[in-house]
Design a protein around this motif. Sequence first.
Motif, PDB file in Angstrom:
ATOM      1  N   ASN A 144      85.553  37.881  33.199  1.00 43.64           N
ATOM      2  CA  ASN A 144      86.597  37.453  33.985  1.00 43.64           C
ATOM      3  C   ASN A 144      87.084  35.997  33.797  1.00 43.64           C
ATOM      4  OD1 ASN A 144      87.335  40.031  34.915  1.00 43.64           O
ATOM      5  ND2 ASN A 144      86.370  39.693  36.998  1.00 43.64           N
ATOM      6  N   HIS A 145      85.964  34.978  33.546  1.00 41.43           N
ATOM      7  CA  HIS A 145      86.239  33.618  33.550  1.00 41.43           C
ATOM      8  C   HIS A 145      86.808  33.535  31.993  1.00 41.43           C
ATOM      9  CE1 HIS A 145      84.476  31.797  37.002  1.00 41.43           C
ATOM     10  NE2 HIS A 145      83.231  32.488  36.580  1.00 41.43           N
ATOM     11  N   GLY A 146      86.365  34.172  31.077  1.00 41.39           N
ATOM     12  CA  GLY A 146      86.529  34.238  29.618  1.00 41.39           C
ATOM     13  C   GLY A 146      88.232  34.497  29.640  1.00 41.39           C
TER      14      GLY A 146
ATOM     15  N   SER B 222      89.577  26.286  36.318  1.00 37.05           N
ATOM     16  CA  SER B 222      89.889  27.575  36.457  1.00 37.05           C
ATOM     17  C   SER B 222      88.352  28.164  37.054  1.00 37.05           C
ATOM     18  CB  SER B 222      90.673  28.459  35.633  1.00 37.05           C
ATOM     19  OG  SER B 222      89.559  28.766  34.629  1.00 37.05           O
ATOM     20  N   HIS B 223      87.328  27.970  36.312  1.00 39.16           N
ATOM     21  CA  HIS B 223      85.941  28.488  36.635  1.00 39.16           C
ATOM     22  C   HIS B 223      85.610  28.347  37.965  1.00 39.16           C
ATOM     23  CE1 HIS B 223      81.743  29.671  35.347  1.00 39.16           C
ATOM     24  NE2 HIS B 223      81.598  29.204  36.485  1.00 39.16           N
ATOM     25  N   PHE B 224      85.690  27.041  38.669  1.00 36.56           N
ATOM     26  CA  PHE B 224      85.407  26.685  39.866  1.00 36.56           C
ATOM     27  C   PHE B 224      86.442  27.377  40.858  1.00 36.56           C
ATOM     28  CE2 PHE B 224      83.944  23.084  37.264  1.00 36.56           C
ATOM     29  CZ  PHE B 224      82.530  23.551  37.062  1.00 36.56           C
TER      30      PHE B 224
ATOM     31  N   MET C  97      87.881  30.119  40.498  1.00 40.98           N
ATOM     32  CA  MET C  97      87.546  31.755  40.482  1.00 40.98           C
ATOM     33  C   MET C  97      86.231  31.847  41.101  1.00 40.98           C
ATOM     34  SD  MET C  97      89.203  33.076  37.021  1.00 40.98           S
ATOM     35  CE  MET C  97      88.949  34.749  37.184  1.00 40.98           C
ATOM     36  N   ASP C  98      85.374  30.951  41.102  1.00 41.59           N
ATOM     37  CA  ASP C  98      83.991  30.776  41.853  1.00 41.59           C
ATOM     38  C   ASP C  98      84.073  31.133  43.566  1.00 41.59           C
ATOM     39  OD1 ASP C  98      82.443  31.621  39.749  1.00 41.59           O
ATOM     40  OD2 ASP C  98      81.207  29.640  39.488  1.00 41.59           O
ATOM     41  N   MET C  99      85.209  30.218  43.630  1.00 41.85           N
ATOM     42  CA  MET C  99      85.598  29.974  45.275  1.00 41.85           C
ATOM     43  C   MET C  99      86.189  31.601  45.758  1.00 41.85           C
ATOM     44  SD  MET C  99      87.312  26.397  45.504  1.00 41.85           S
ATOM     45  CE  MET C  99      86.413  24.939  44.680  1.00 41.85           C
TER      46      MET C  99
ATOM     47  N   PRO D   7      80.586  26.323  32.489  1.00 43.06           N
ATOM     48  CA  PRO D   7      79.647  25.985  33.760  1.00 43.06           C
ATOM     49  C   PRO D   7      78.524  27.003  33.807  1.00 43.06           C
ATOM     50  CG  PRO D   7      81.954  25.534  34.237  1.00 43.06           C
ATOM     51  CD  PRO D   7      82.032  26.439  33.188  1.00 43.06           C
ATOM     52  N   ASP D   8      78.846  28.195  33.337  1.00 41.41           N
ATOM     53  CA  ASP D   8      77.626  29.225  33.637  1.00 41.41           C
ATOM     54  C   ASP D   8      76.570  29.353  32.523  1.00 41.41           C
ATOM     55  OD1 ASP D   8      78.808  30.055  36.139  1.00 41.41           O
ATOM     56  OD2 ASP D   8      79.613  31.836  35.230  1.00 41.41           O
ATOM     57  N   TYR D   9      76.560  28.581  31.622  1.00 40.01           N
ATOM     58  CA  TYR D   9      75.858  28.319  30.363  1.00 40.01           C
ATOM     59  C   TYR D   9      74.449  27.639  31.021  1.00 40.01           C
ATOM     60  CZ  TYR D   9      79.661  29.252  27.339  1.00 40.01           C
ATOM     61  OH  TYR D   9      80.637  30.116  26.709  1.00 40.01           O
ATOM     62  N   ILE D  10      74.695  26.952  32.063  1.00 38.39           N
ATOM     63  CA  ILE D  10      73.393  26.255  32.457  1.00 38.39           C
ATOM     64  C   ILE D  10      72.713  27.339  33.138  1.00 38.39           C
ATOM     65  CG2 ILE D  10      72.399  25.054  34.438  1.00 38.39           C
ATOM     66  CD1 ILE D  10      75.195  23.099  34.184  1.00 38.39           C
ATOM     67  N   TRP D  11      73.300  28.337  33.666  1.00 37.11           N
ATOM     68  CA  TRP D  11      72.396  29.700  34.458  1.00 37.11           C
ATOM     69  C   TRP D  11      71.725  30.432  33.613  1.00 37.11           C
ATOM     70  CZ3 TRP D  11      72.226  27.536  38.657  1.00 37.11           C
ATOM     71  CH2 TRP D  11      73.359  26.911  39.691  1.00 37.11           C
ATOM     72  N   VAL D  12      72.717  30.711  32.396  1.00 35.28           N
ATOM     73  CA  VAL D  12      72.184  31.693  31.200  1.00 35.28           C
ATOM     74  C   VAL D  12      70.895  30.828  30.853  1.00 35.28           C
ATOM     75  CG1 VAL D  12      72.684  32.621  28.919  1.00 35.28           C
ATOM     76  CG2 VAL D  12      74.423  32.547  30.554  1.00 35.28           C
TER      77      VAL D  12
ATOM     78  N   TRP E 295      76.171  21.910  44.015  1.00 29.86           N
ATOM     79  CA  TRP E 295      77.534  22.244  44.278  1.00 29.86           C
ATOM     80  C   TRP E 295      78.266  23.531  43.657  1.00 29.86           C
ATOM     81  CZ3 TRP E 295      81.935  22.152  40.904  1.00 29.86           C
ATOM     82  CH2 TRP E 295      83.160  22.123  41.491  1.00 29.86           C
ATOM     83  N   HIS E 296      77.789  24.088  42.506  1.00 34.06           N
ATOM     84  CA  HIS E 296      78.127  25.211  41.779  1.00 34.06           C
ATOM     85  C   HIS E 296      77.884  26.558  42.569  1.00 34.06           C
ATOM     86  CE1 HIS E 296      78.706  27.452  37.626  1.00 34.06           C
ATOM     87  NE2 HIS E 296      79.423  27.901  38.668  1.00 34.06           N
ATOM     88  N   VAL E 297      76.629  26.294  43.285  1.00 35.61           N
ATOM     89  CA  VAL E 297      76.093  27.568  44.100  1.00 35.61           C
ATOM     90  C   VAL E 297      76.913  27.507  45.519  1.00 35.61           C
ATOM     91  CG1 VAL E 297      74.273  28.133  45.435  1.00 35.61           C
ATOM     92  CG2 VAL E 297      74.062  27.793  43.297  1.00 35.61           C
TER      93      VAL E 297
ATOM     94  N   ILE F  86      80.011  26.424  46.083  1.00 31.83           N
ATOM     95  CA  ILE F  86      81.163  26.756  46.255  1.00 31.83           C
ATOM     96  C   ILE F  86      81.495  28.538  46.195  1.00 31.83           C
ATOM     97  CG2 ILE F  86      82.344  24.666  45.237  1.00 31.83           C
ATOM     98  CD1 ILE F  86      82.332  26.220  42.903  1.00 31.83           C
ATOM     99  N   GLN F  87      80.535  28.943  45.979  1.00 31.74           N
ATOM    100  CA  GLN F  87      80.346  30.529  45.868  1.00 31.74           C
ATOM    101  C   GLN F  87      80.123  31.231  47.019  1.00 31.74           C
ATOM    102  OE1 GLN F  87      79.234  32.112  42.057  1.00 31.74           O
ATOM    103  NE2 GLN F  87      78.474  30.061  41.544  1.00 31.74           N
ATOM    104  N   GLY F  88      80.732  30.699  48.210  1.00 36.01           N
ATOM    105  CA  GLY F  88      80.327  31.126  49.472  1.00 36.01           C
ATOM    106  C   GLY F  88      80.672  32.642  49.707  1.00 36.01           C
TER     107      GLY F  88
END
Length: 146
Positions: free
Chosen positions: A5-7, A29-31, A33-35, A88-93, A114-116, A118-120
């Motif tokens: 969905n991000h892509g 848009s990444h951040f 959409m994560d919200m 931003p998600d490549y850090i997780w990968v 912060w990235h975690v 915002i995904q409340g």
Amino acid sequence: MIGFNHGLTGGLIAHFLPLPVALPLALASHFLMDMLPHYGIPNSQRDKSSFWKIFFVIDAFATLGLAIYAILDNHVDMFLGGLFATMPDYIWVGRIIKTRSFNLSNNTNKFTKWHVKIQGYERPWGIWVEIPLALILFYIVIILLW
Ligand SMILES: [Zn+2]
């Protein structure tokens, strides 16, 4: 939110806007959409859930497939939009591969914290947001606009 969905969102943005504007917007848009409410289960359960692991491996390959398709079909602008929107998600990968664990809690870095945070609205029922959104975005970007 899933990389797919991000892509597609990044590709959509880059389809309509010139790259110097599209790329920062795709990243932003990444951040945003994560919200939104999206799929997630508690970190402590992720390594025990085969569904979680399979779902995210499929998502990674589906997203990579979009990237390859965009490059092969000369949609470099859309490829770049997608790249920035998923970045931003490549850090997780990287972390999942390095630690061999899907548990992404215990963040010491300010950005990942912060990235975690915002995904409340990451919830198991969020899959019913992700899947219809994936179908709609796929239809718009790959069928209508390609
Ligand atoms: Zn994210």
